[in-house]
Enzyme design. Sequence first.
Site, PDB file in Angstrom:
ATOM      1  N   ASP A   1     -18.390   1.025  -9.454  1.00  0.00           N
ATOM      2  CA  ASP A   1     -18.085   2.384  -9.012  1.00  0.00           C
ATOM      3  C   ASP A   1     -17.821   3.327 -10.176  1.00  0.00           C
ATOM      4  OD1 ASP A   1     -15.727   1.150  -9.749  1.00  0.00           O
ATOM      5  OD2 ASP A   1     -14.833   1.181  -7.759  1.00  0.00           O
TER       6      ASP A   1
ATOM      7  N   ASN B   1      -4.592  -0.862  -0.588  1.00  0.00           N
ATOM      8  CA  ASN B   1      -4.975  -0.602   0.811  1.00  0.00           C
ATOM      9  C   ASN B   1      -6.138  -1.485   1.263  1.00  0.00           C
ATOM     10  OD1 ASN B   1      -7.123   0.468  -0.551  1.00  0.00           O
ATOM     11  ND2 ASN B   1      -6.975   2.532   0.305  1.00  0.00           N
TER      12      ASN B   1
ATOM     13  N   HIS C   1      -9.009  -1.906  -0.392  1.00  0.00           N
ATOM     14  CA  HIS C   1     -10.375  -1.497  -0.785  1.00  0.00           C
ATOM     15  C   HIS C   1     -10.961  -2.445  -1.825  1.00  0.00           C
ATOM     16  CE1 HIS C   1      -8.894   1.481  -4.141  1.00  0.00           C
ATOM     17  NE2 HIS C   1      -9.284   0.376  -4.704  1.00  0.00           N
TER      18      HIS C   1
ATOM     19  N   GLU D   1     -13.192   2.341   0.808  1.00  0.00           N
ATOM     20  CA  GLU D   1     -11.879   2.582   1.392  1.00  0.00           C
ATOM     21  C   GLU D   1     -11.827   2.093   2.847  1.00  0.00           C
ATOM     22  OE1 GLU D   1      -9.662   3.277  -0.579  1.00  0.00           O
ATOM     23  OE2 GLU D   1      -9.928   5.111  -1.731  1.00  0.00           O
TER      24      GLU D   1
HETATM   25  C1  GLP Z   1      -9.741   1.009  -8.425  1.00  0.00           C
HETATM   26  C2  GLP Z   1     -11.121   0.370  -8.495  1.00  0.00           C
HETATM   27  C3  GLP Z   1     -11.141  -0.958  -7.806  1.00  0.00           C
HETATM   28  C4  GLP Z   1      -9.949  -1.801  -8.250  1.00  0.00           C
HETATM   29  C5  GLP Z   1      -8.683  -1.105  -7.860  1.00  0.00           C
HETATM   30  C6  GLP Z   1      -7.431  -1.887  -8.188  1.00  0.00           C
HETATM   31  O1  GLP Z   1      -9.533   1.743  -7.294  1.00  0.00           O
HETATM   32  N1  GLP Z   1     -12.125   1.210  -7.936  1.00  0.00           N
HETATM   33  O2  GLP Z   1     -12.370  -1.606  -8.100  1.00  0.00           O
HETATM   34  O3  GLP Z   1     -10.017  -3.070  -7.675  1.00  0.00           O
HETATM   35  O4  GLP Z   1      -8.661   0.116  -8.575  1.00  0.00           O
HETATM   36  O5  GLP Z   1      -6.946  -1.541  -9.435  1.00  0.00           O
HETATM   37  P1  GLP Z   1      -5.833  -2.314 -10.227  1.00  0.00           P
HETATM   38  O6  GLP Z   1      -6.476  -3.563 -10.699  1.00  0.00           O
HETATM   39  O7  GLP Z   1      -5.488  -1.396 -11.373  1.00  0.00           O
HETATM   40  O8  GLP Z   1      -4.718  -2.543  -9.305  1.00  0.00           O
END
Ligand code: GLP
Length: 265
Positions: free
Chosen positions: A67, A135, A137, A142
Amino acid sequence: MNIIITKNYQELSKKAANIFLNQLALKPDSVFGLATGSTPLGMYAEIIKRFKNHTYDFSRVKTFNLDEYYGLKKNNPQSYYYFMQENFFKQVNFKDKNINFLNGMASNPQKECADYEAKIKRNPIDLQILGIGANGHIGFNEPGSKLNSKSRLIDLDKKTIEDNSKFFSSKGEVPTRALTIGIGTILSAKKILLLASGKNKAEAVRGMVEKQSSAKCPASFLQKHNDVIVIADQEATSMLKKKYKSQNNFEDIIYNENNISIKRH
Ligand code: GLP
């Protein structure tokens, strides 16, 4: 879904690096789906460390990132492209031409997503790395995202904007939209490795593993895939109700630390 519960983040990162490097050893021209966020950072650091000590070769590897924020240029330090360059790509011998990213500045996001989707179809992902949002995702899919969703432009959830503001100087700076590959795209990967660390992921991990799969927790759609490994630390698994045996057998193919041959227990 196979769950590996680790004592802590460090152990999680090492186990994840083992699986990543095993994939590389088994297929030197592997296609990796890569993730950003703080969770995979330890795995990337471990891979970099081992790359420096041994003779791993990433020159034939192709990568597709999950992404990108919509509206951020590649050279913006908050962009996911920049994040990957700094934390991984620059530090091993990837070839630029093999790195694939959704362009957050695309003037026609629909076309950008369709082209990306088609490129992934031509280069099927061997191992997809995922984190998980609080959440539920995955990528930027989402809650509400559909099982067969493909790459697209998406509005970010309030919760995601709040959580990801840790990477920005203020909440107001977090982009409100992003380009992401879909759940359907993720499920087309041959193997999936999801990493989860910390208490704030415990509810999402429970939704993913133990609740019926639904768009409320997009990660729960991973239950439909037949080769998913979840590596999560004790905190992230603290809300699971069932007992999970510590399954270390996923590392039965391990690297011999002194050369790149593979050792089986
Ligand atoms: C972002 C990314 C996700 C990732 C998520 C969790 O939103 N788009 O791919 O899994 O963050 O992030 P973290 O690992 O910092 O908790």
